[in-house]
Design a protein around this motif. Sequence first.
Motif, PDB file in Angstrom:
ATOM      1  N   UNK A  73       0.878  -1.251   0.068  1.00 15.08           N
ATOM      2  CA  UNK A  73      -0.071   0.019  -0.028  1.00 15.08           C
ATOM      3  C   UNK A  73       0.985   0.996   0.035  1.00 15.08           C
ATOM      4  N   UNK A  74       2.030   1.262   0.714  1.00 16.06           N
ATOM      5  CA  UNK A  74       2.937   2.355   0.667  1.00 16.06           C
ATOM      6  C   UNK A  74       3.403   2.724  -0.627  1.00 16.06           C
ATOM      7  N   UNK A  75       3.670   1.742  -1.430  1.00 11.68           N
ATOM      8  CA  UNK A  75       4.219   1.788  -2.599  1.00 11.68           C
ATOM      9  C   UNK A  75       3.040   2.382  -3.617  1.00 11.68           C
ATOM     10  N   UNK A  76       1.858   1.717  -3.597  1.00 10.99           N
ATOM     11  CA  UNK A  76       0.739   1.658  -4.535  1.00 10.99           C
ATOM     12  C   UNK A  76       0.389   3.093  -4.651  1.00 10.99           C
ATOM     13  N   UNK A  77       0.525   3.876  -3.260  1.00 11.05           N
ATOM     14  CA  UNK A  77       0.021   5.391  -3.268  1.00 11.05           C
ATOM     15  C   UNK A  77       0.828   6.377  -4.069  1.00 11.05           C
ATOM     16  N   UNK A  78       1.984   5.896  -4.488  1.00 10.93           N
ATOM     17  CA  UNK A  78       2.762   6.568  -5.757  1.00 10.93           C
ATOM     18  C   UNK A  78       1.785   6.575  -6.933  1.00 10.93           C
ATOM     19  N   UNK A  79       0.763   5.632  -7.102  1.00 11.03           N
ATOM     20  CA  UNK A  79       0.132   5.373  -8.394  1.00 11.03           C
ATOM     21  C   UNK A  79      -1.261   5.805  -8.038  1.00 11.03           C
ATOM     22  N   UNK A  80      -2.053   5.231  -7.023  1.00 14.50           N
ATOM     23  CA  UNK A  80      -3.411   5.383  -7.047  1.00 14.50           C
ATOM     24  C   UNK A  80      -3.662   6.567  -6.183  1.00 14.50           C
ATOM     25  N   UNK A  94       9.800  11.164 -14.044  1.00 14.79           N
ATOM     26  CA  UNK A  94       9.131  12.353 -13.591  1.00 14.79           C
ATOM     27  C   UNK A  94       7.785  11.664 -12.847  1.00 14.79           C
ATOM     28  N   UNK A  95       7.346  10.496 -13.344  1.00 12.95           N
ATOM     29  CA  UNK A  95       6.173   9.830 -12.971  1.00 12.95           C
ATOM     30  C   UNK A  95       6.208   9.361 -11.602  1.00 12.95           C
ATOM     31  N   UNK A  96       7.334   8.868 -11.021  1.00 13.51           N
ATOM     32  CA  UNK A  96       7.301   8.442  -9.767  1.00 13.51           C
ATOM     33  C   UNK A  96       8.106   9.256  -8.884  1.00 13.51           C
ATOM     34  N   UNK A  97       8.731  10.278  -9.327  1.00 14.73           N
ATOM     35  CA  UNK A  97       9.456  11.034  -8.307  1.00 14.73           C
ATOM     36  C   UNK A  97       9.110  12.719  -8.441  1.00 14.73           C
ATOM     37  N   UNK A  98       8.210  13.137  -9.423  1.00 17.90           N
ATOM     38  CA  UNK A  98       7.934  14.491  -9.722  1.00 17.90           C
ATOM     39  C   UNK A  98       8.419  15.305 -10.784  1.00 17.90           C
ATOM     40  N   UNK A  99       7.718  16.280 -11.280  1.00 16.75           N
ATOM     41  CA  UNK A  99       8.316  16.824 -12.319  1.00 16.75           C
ATOM     42  C   UNK A  99       9.696  17.386 -12.095  1.00 16.75           C
ATOM     43  N   UNK A 100      10.664  17.331 -13.007  1.00 16.87           N
ATOM     44  CA  UNK A 100      12.112  17.878 -12.785  1.00 16.87           C
ATOM     45  C   UNK A 100      12.765  16.714 -12.142  1.00 16.87           C
ATOM     46  N   UNK A 101      12.456  15.720 -11.673  1.00 18.68           N
ATOM     47  CA  UNK A 101      13.323  14.554 -11.220  1.00 18.68           C
ATOM     48  C   UNK A 101      13.975  14.023 -12.355  1.00 18.68           C
ATOM     49  N   UNK A 102      13.245  13.778 -13.476  1.00 22.55           N
ATOM     50  CA  UNK A 102      13.822  13.224 -14.706  1.00 22.55           C
ATOM     51  C   UNK A 102      14.940  13.905 -15.160  1.00 22.55           C
ATOM     52  N   UNK A 103      14.794  15.372 -15.408  1.00 23.50           N
ATOM     53  CA  UNK A 103      15.998  16.130 -15.940  1.00 23.50           C
ATOM     54  C   UNK A 103      17.024  16.124 -14.872  1.00 23.50           C
ATOM     55  N   UNK A 104      17.056  15.934 -13.488  1.00 25.34           N
ATOM     56  CA  UNK A 104      18.034  15.866 -12.584  1.00 25.34           C
ATOM     57  C   UNK A 104      18.944  14.625 -12.707  1.00 25.34           C
ATOM     58  N   UNK A 105      17.988  13.476 -13.187  1.00 25.37           N
ATOM     59  CA  UNK A 105      18.655  12.089 -13.215  1.00 25.37           C
ATOM     60  C   UNK A 105      19.221  12.197 -14.511  1.00 25.37           C
TER      61      UNK A 105
END
Length: 406
Positions: free
Chosen positions: A105-112, A298-309
């Motif tokens: 559930x802790x992980x699913x909250x990142x999607x649902x 970005x989907x799992x860490x928020x907008x901007x995280x993809x550019x930083x990664x």
Amino acid sequence: MVSVDEQFDVLAHGAVDLISEADLRRKLESGRPLRAKLGLDPSRPDIHIGHAVVLRRLRDFQELGHTAVLIVGDFTAQVGDPSGRSSTRPALSKEEADENAATYFEQAQRVLLPDHLEIRYNSEWLGGMRIDDVLRLTARSTVARMLERDDFARRYAAGEPISVMELLYPLLQAWDSVMVQADVELGGTDQLFNFLAARPIQQQEGQEAQVVLTMPLLVGLDGKQKMSKSLDNYVGITESADQQFGKLMSLPDATMPEYFALATGWNAVKTAEVLGDLQSGSLTPRDAKRLLAHTVVDLYHGEGAGAAAEAAFDRVFVAHEVPEDVPEVPIDAADVRDGRVRVATLVARAFPQTVTSNKDGRRKIQQGGVRLDGEVVTDADAAVTPSEVDGHLLQLGRRNWARLRA
């Protein structure tokens, strides 16, 4: 208000099985919020982006105003789901099931979404069933029907044991659908038999048969087998942004269309547009892979995280710099023998998610995947003193780093 046609297009997009389209349209036309059921297997609490394919479809239901019903199989975990298995799956205790469900559930909250979400444990109704209740349920099906199932048929033909308890599993899962009055059941294609088993039982109980909606099983990073933590070909949704980006950059080019369709959360129009650019050559495979990795992060860490990664990836793999925030790993005194510690042991201690044992650490060295301060370690039996490697960098493959501390 979203029309029935628009809802149908969203919910049916990418589905492998939809039984039936007419039933789903009719239920949507009723105008009432539908109850979309997804069963959770508590024996597998770690969610990777392959699992998230179904979770994202469940979120689509939520965003359209329908109710997502998550079923924790804390009771059926004591039976063991035989789907896709060549042998009996070990049963879990109630305590293990509860602990794993909390992690899920802790992980699913990142999607649902937190709204339009109902969580139920099937021990609520299965735990109180008497033997006469079970016998009445078993009368709803036949052994011949159960042996139509691919995994059972293969095991039966091979003379491998199939417990009577396993034969009960599809019926118990079907009863879950009855108890939560499921309008739709979602899952992977390996669950099709179980889902279909519920339809006649619901009708016998005076309910409408649930719509069966299955989604594809995402291929793993190797491009060959389905994504699985045990095969180490997965991207976990709770992994760091840098780990996710690096893993996705290792994808075979041929898998990108599947990943764009299933792992990005994009609609069919945007997916088709990008795949068209890729096919025409206006988007190179290298740039497409970066776009994919950027989008998933970005989907799992928020907008901007993809550019930083992406920037971190370029520092390490283009400019060959050491990544920032390398975790420190203390050398355990218990691992030191005669003043020295084997490098294989250090590898196992530093990267427990990837290296399962000292023996596995030796294998990684033999494969040429281990570096100490940038130098490839070639001797699988190499040993060092803690003082001589204090503060030095240990590297496994291209994405795993640790700074050793004596």
